[in-house]
Design an enzyme around this catalytic site. Structure first.
Site, PDB file in Angstrom:
ATOM      1  N   LYS A 125       0.816  -1.216   0.000  1.00 45.81           N
ATOM      2  CA  LYS A 125       0.000   0.000   0.000  1.00 45.81           C
ATOM      3  C   LYS A 125       0.848   1.264   0.000  1.00 45.81           C
ATOM      4  O   LYS A 125       0.323   2.356  -0.124  1.00 45.81           O
ATOM      5  CB  LYS A 125      -0.948   0.003   1.207  1.00 45.81           C
ATOM      6  CG  LYS A 125      -2.073  -1.008   1.080  1.00 45.81           C
ATOM      7  CD  LYS A 125      -3.216  -0.648   1.983  1.00 45.81           C
ATOM      8  CE  LYS A 125      -4.391  -1.550   1.688  1.00 45.81           C
ATOM      9  NZ  LYS A 125      -5.629  -1.058   2.221  1.00 45.81           N
ATOM     10  N   LYS A 139       2.201   2.765   2.366  1.00 47.18           N
ATOM     11  CA  LYS A 139       1.967   3.662   3.494  1.00 47.18           C
ATOM     12  C   LYS A 139       1.970   2.854   4.785  1.00 47.18           C
ATOM     13  O   LYS A 139       1.793   1.637   4.779  1.00 47.18           O
ATOM     14  CB  LYS A 139       0.655   4.426   3.335  1.00 47.18           C
ATOM     15  CG  LYS A 139      -0.588   3.576   3.268  1.00 47.18           C
ATOM     16  CD  LYS A 139      -1.812   4.445   3.069  1.00 47.18           C
ATOM     17  CE  LYS A 139      -3.077   3.594   3.000  1.00 47.18           C
ATOM     18  NZ  LYS A 139      -4.266   4.401   2.817  1.00 47.18           N
TER      19      LYS A 139
END
Length: 191
Positions: free
Chosen positions: A115, A117
Protein backbone atom coordinates in the site's frame (compact mmCIF):
# COMPACT_ATOMS: atom_id res chain seq x y z
CA UNK A 1 -5.78 -29.62 3.98
CA UNK A 2 -8.50 -31.14 6.15
CA UNK A 3 -9.37 -29.53 9.45
CA UNK A 4 -11.16 -31.70 11.96
CA UNK A 5 -12.70 -30.96 15.32
CA UNK A 6 -12.86 -33.69 17.94
CA UNK A 7 -16.28 -33.00 19.38
CA UNK A 8 -16.47 -35.46 22.28
CA UNK A 9 -13.12 -35.53 24.01
CA UNK A 10 -12.09 -36.01 27.61
CA UNK A 11 -13.18 -33.10 29.78
CA UNK A 12 -15.16 -31.51 26.94
CA UNK A 13 -12.02 -30.20 25.28
CA UNK A 14 -12.05 -29.64 21.51
CA UNK A 15 -8.98 -29.88 19.33
CA UNK A 16 -8.87 -28.18 15.97
CA UNK A 17 -6.20 -29.62 13.70
CA UNK A 18 -4.69 -27.23 11.19
CA UNK A 19 -1.43 -25.54 10.33
CA UNK A 20 -2.01 -22.71 12.81
CA UNK A 21 -4.79 -24.03 14.91
CA UNK A 22 -3.89 -26.59 17.56
CA UNK A 23 -5.12 -24.21 20.21
CA UNK A 24 -6.88 -26.05 22.99
CA UNK A 25 -5.40 -29.12 24.66
CA UNK A 26 -5.96 -30.56 28.13
CA UNK A 27 -3.30 -32.59 29.91
CA UNK A 28 -5.73 -35.49 30.33
CA UNK A 29 -6.63 -35.70 26.65
CA UNK A 30 -5.07 -38.73 24.93
CA UNK A 31 -3.08 -39.45 28.11
CA UNK A 32 -0.72 -36.54 27.56
CA UNK A 33 1.84 -36.36 30.31
CA UNK A 34 3.78 -33.25 29.36
CA UNK A 35 2.74 -30.12 27.59
CA UNK A 36 4.49 -26.86 27.00
CA UNK A 37 3.62 -23.35 26.00
CA UNK A 38 5.06 -21.83 22.86
CA UNK A 39 5.00 -18.11 22.31
CA UNK A 40 4.32 -17.20 18.71
CA UNK A 41 3.41 -13.75 17.43
CA UNK A 42 1.92 -12.65 20.72
CA UNK A 43 -0.29 -15.72 21.26
CA UNK A 44 0.18 -18.68 23.56
CA UNK A 45 -0.49 -22.12 22.12
CA UNK A 46 -0.63 -25.05 24.49
CA UNK A 47 0.90 -27.95 22.61
CA UNK A 48 2.03 -31.44 23.42
CA UNK A 49 5.56 -32.65 22.93
CA UNK A 50 4.28 -36.22 22.60
CA UNK A 51 1.66 -35.95 19.84
CA UNK A 52 2.29 -36.18 16.13
CA UNK A 53 -0.45 -34.36 14.25
CA UNK A 54 -1.88 -35.60 10.98
CA UNK A 55 -3.26 -38.99 10.02
CA UNK A 56 -1.89 -40.63 13.16
CA UNK A 57 -3.72 -38.34 15.56
CA UNK A 58 -6.98 -38.56 13.58
CA UNK A 59 -6.82 -42.37 13.46
CA UNK A 60 -5.79 -42.56 17.11
CA UNK A 61 -8.69 -40.29 18.10
CA UNK A 62 -11.19 -42.41 16.18
CA UNK A 63 -9.81 -45.61 17.76
CA UNK A 64 -10.29 -44.07 21.20
CA UNK A 65 -13.98 -43.57 20.38
CA UNK A 66 -13.99 -39.80 19.91
CA UNK A 67 -16.50 -38.42 17.45
CA UNK A 68 -14.54 -36.72 14.66
CA UNK A 69 -16.32 -34.70 12.01
CA UNK A 70 -15.33 -32.48 9.09
CA UNK A 71 -16.06 -28.81 9.64
CA UNK A 72 -16.29 -26.04 7.07
CA UNK A 73 -13.31 -23.72 7.47
CA UNK A 74 -13.69 -20.13 6.30
CA UNK A 75 -10.92 -17.60 5.72
CA UNK A 76 -10.84 -13.88 5.11
CA UNK A 77 -8.09 -11.31 5.31
CA UNK A 78 -7.65 -7.61 5.72
CA UNK A 79 -5.54 -4.83 7.10
CA UNK A 80 -8.35 -3.86 9.50
CA UNK A 81 -6.77 -0.48 10.10
CA UNK A 82 -9.22 1.95 11.68
CA UNK A 83 -11.65 -0.91 12.35
CA UNK A 84 -15.26 0.00 11.48
CA UNK A 85 -18.72 -1.57 11.24
CA UNK A 86 -18.13 -2.60 7.60
CA UNK A 87 -15.25 -4.80 8.76
CA UNK A 88 -17.47 -6.28 11.45
CA UNK A 89 -20.27 -6.96 8.97
CA UNK A 90 -17.96 -8.90 6.64
CA UNK A 91 -16.62 -11.00 9.52
CA UNK A 92 -20.12 -11.63 10.86
CA UNK A 93 -21.43 -12.59 7.41
CA UNK A 94 -18.44 -14.88 6.80
CA UNK A 95 -19.11 -16.73 10.05
CA UNK A 96 -22.64 -17.51 8.81
CA UNK A 97 -21.09 -19.54 5.96
CA UNK A 98 -18.67 -21.67 8.00
CA UNK A 99 -18.16 -23.57 11.24
CA UNK A 100 -14.70 -22.21 11.95
CA UNK A 101 -13.56 -18.75 10.81
CA UNK A 102 -9.89 -17.88 10.40
CA UNK A 103 -9.10 -14.20 9.87
CA UNK A 104 -5.76 -13.10 8.44
CA UNK A 105 -4.45 -9.70 9.49
CA UNK A 106 -1.81 -8.05 7.29
CA UNK A 107 1.43 -7.24 9.07
CA UNK A 108 2.76 -3.69 9.15
CA UNK A 109 5.59 -4.71 6.79
CA UNK A 110 3.18 -6.13 4.22
CA UNK A 111 0.95 -3.05 4.37
CA UNK A 112 3.94 -0.77 3.82
CA UNK A 113 5.17 -2.93 0.94
CA UNK A 114 1.96 -3.07 -1.11
CA UNK A 115 0.00 0.00 0.00
CA UNK A 116 3.10 2.19 0.19
CA UNK A 117 1.97 3.66 3.49
CA UNK A 118 2.21 2.92 7.18
CA UNK A 119 -0.83 1.56 8.97
CA UNK A 120 -2.26 3.88 11.61
CA UNK A 121 -2.98 1.11 14.13
CA UNK A 122 0.03 -1.17 14.79
CA UNK A 123 -0.25 -4.85 13.79
CA UNK A 124 -0.20 -6.05 17.42
CA UNK A 125 -3.24 -3.90 18.22
CA UNK A 126 -5.10 -4.81 15.03
CA UNK A 127 -4.63 -8.53 15.64
CA UNK A 128 -5.80 -8.11 19.25
CA UNK A 129 -8.95 -6.31 18.08
CA UNK A 130 -9.78 -9.05 15.57
CA UNK A 131 -9.03 -11.79 18.15
CA UNK A 132 -11.60 -10.31 20.52
CA UNK A 133 -14.50 -10.57 18.04
CA UNK A 134 -16.85 -13.41 18.97
CA UNK A 135 -17.30 -14.53 15.34
CA UNK A 136 -13.57 -15.12 14.90
CA UNK A 137 -12.20 -18.54 15.86
CA UNK A 138 -8.58 -17.95 14.94
CA UNK A 139 -6.34 -15.09 13.80
CA UNK A 140 -3.23 -15.53 11.68
CA UNK A 141 -0.70 -12.99 10.40
CA UNK A 142 -0.66 -12.30 6.65
CA UNK A 143 2.96 -11.86 5.59
CA UNK A 144 2.62 -12.13 1.78
CA UNK A 145 0.03 -11.63 -0.97
CA UNK A 146 0.41 -15.06 -2.64
CA UNK A 147 -3.20 -16.28 -2.58
CA UNK A 148 -2.44 -19.88 -3.58
CA UNK A 149 0.27 -20.16 -0.92
CA UNK A 150 -2.20 -18.77 1.64
CA UNK A 151 -4.63 -21.55 0.68
CA UNK A 152 -1.87 -24.13 1.16
CA UNK A 153 -0.84 -22.59 4.50
CA UNK A 154 -4.32 -22.17 5.97
CA UNK A 155 -6.26 -24.98 4.29
CA UNK A 156 -9.67 -23.34 4.14
CA UNK A 157 -12.85 -24.50 2.40
CA UNK A 158 -14.21 -21.04 1.58
CA UNK A 159 -12.36 -17.76 1.00
CA UNK A 160 -14.43 -14.65 1.66
CA UNK A 161 -13.51 -11.53 -0.35
CA UNK A 162 -15.18 -8.34 -1.51
CA UNK A 163 -17.03 -8.50 -4.82
CA UNK A 164 -14.77 -5.77 -6.21
CA UNK A 165 -12.20 -8.57 -6.79
CA UNK A 166 -14.57 -10.65 -8.95
CA UNK A 167 -13.16 -10.86 -12.47
CA UNK A 168 -9.64 -9.85 -11.36
CA UNK A 169 -7.11 -12.17 -13.08
CA UNK A 170 -5.47 -13.08 -9.74
CA UNK A 171 -8.79 -14.17 -8.27
CA UNK A 172 -9.89 -15.92 -11.48
CA UNK A 173 -6.72 -18.04 -11.30
CA UNK A 174 -7.23 -18.61 -7.57
CA UNK A 175 -10.87 -19.57 -8.07
CA UNK A 176 -9.86 -22.22 -10.63
CA UNK A 177 -7.20 -23.56 -8.26
CA UNK A 178 -9.63 -23.71 -5.34
CA UNK A 179 -12.31 -25.49 -7.36
CA UNK A 180 -9.74 -28.11 -8.36
CA UNK A 181 -9.01 -28.65 -4.66
CA UNK A 182 -12.57 -28.75 -3.33
CA UNK A 183 -12.70 -25.17 -2.09
CA UNK A 184 -14.31 -21.97 -3.35
CA UNK A 185 -14.50 -18.19 -3.14
CA UNK A 186 -17.56 -16.43 -1.76
CA UNK A 187 -17.75 -12.81 -2.96
CA UNK A 188 -19.41 -10.36 -0.58
CA UNK A 189 -20.83 -6.94 -1.36
CA UNK A 190 -19.23 -4.33 0.88
CA UNK A 191 -21.50 -2.83 3.51
Amino acid sequence: MNHFIIEEAVGGTSIVRGPYSVICLQRTLLNIQDSYVMYQLGFYYKLSSQIQWGAYSLKNSQEKGYKVSKKIIGYTTGVFDMFHVGHLNIIKKAKNYCDYLIVGVSTDELVKKYKKKKSIIPFEHRIEIISSIKYVDEVVPVIHRDKIQAFIDVGYDILFVGDDWKGDPVFDKLEEHLLNHGSKIEYFTYT
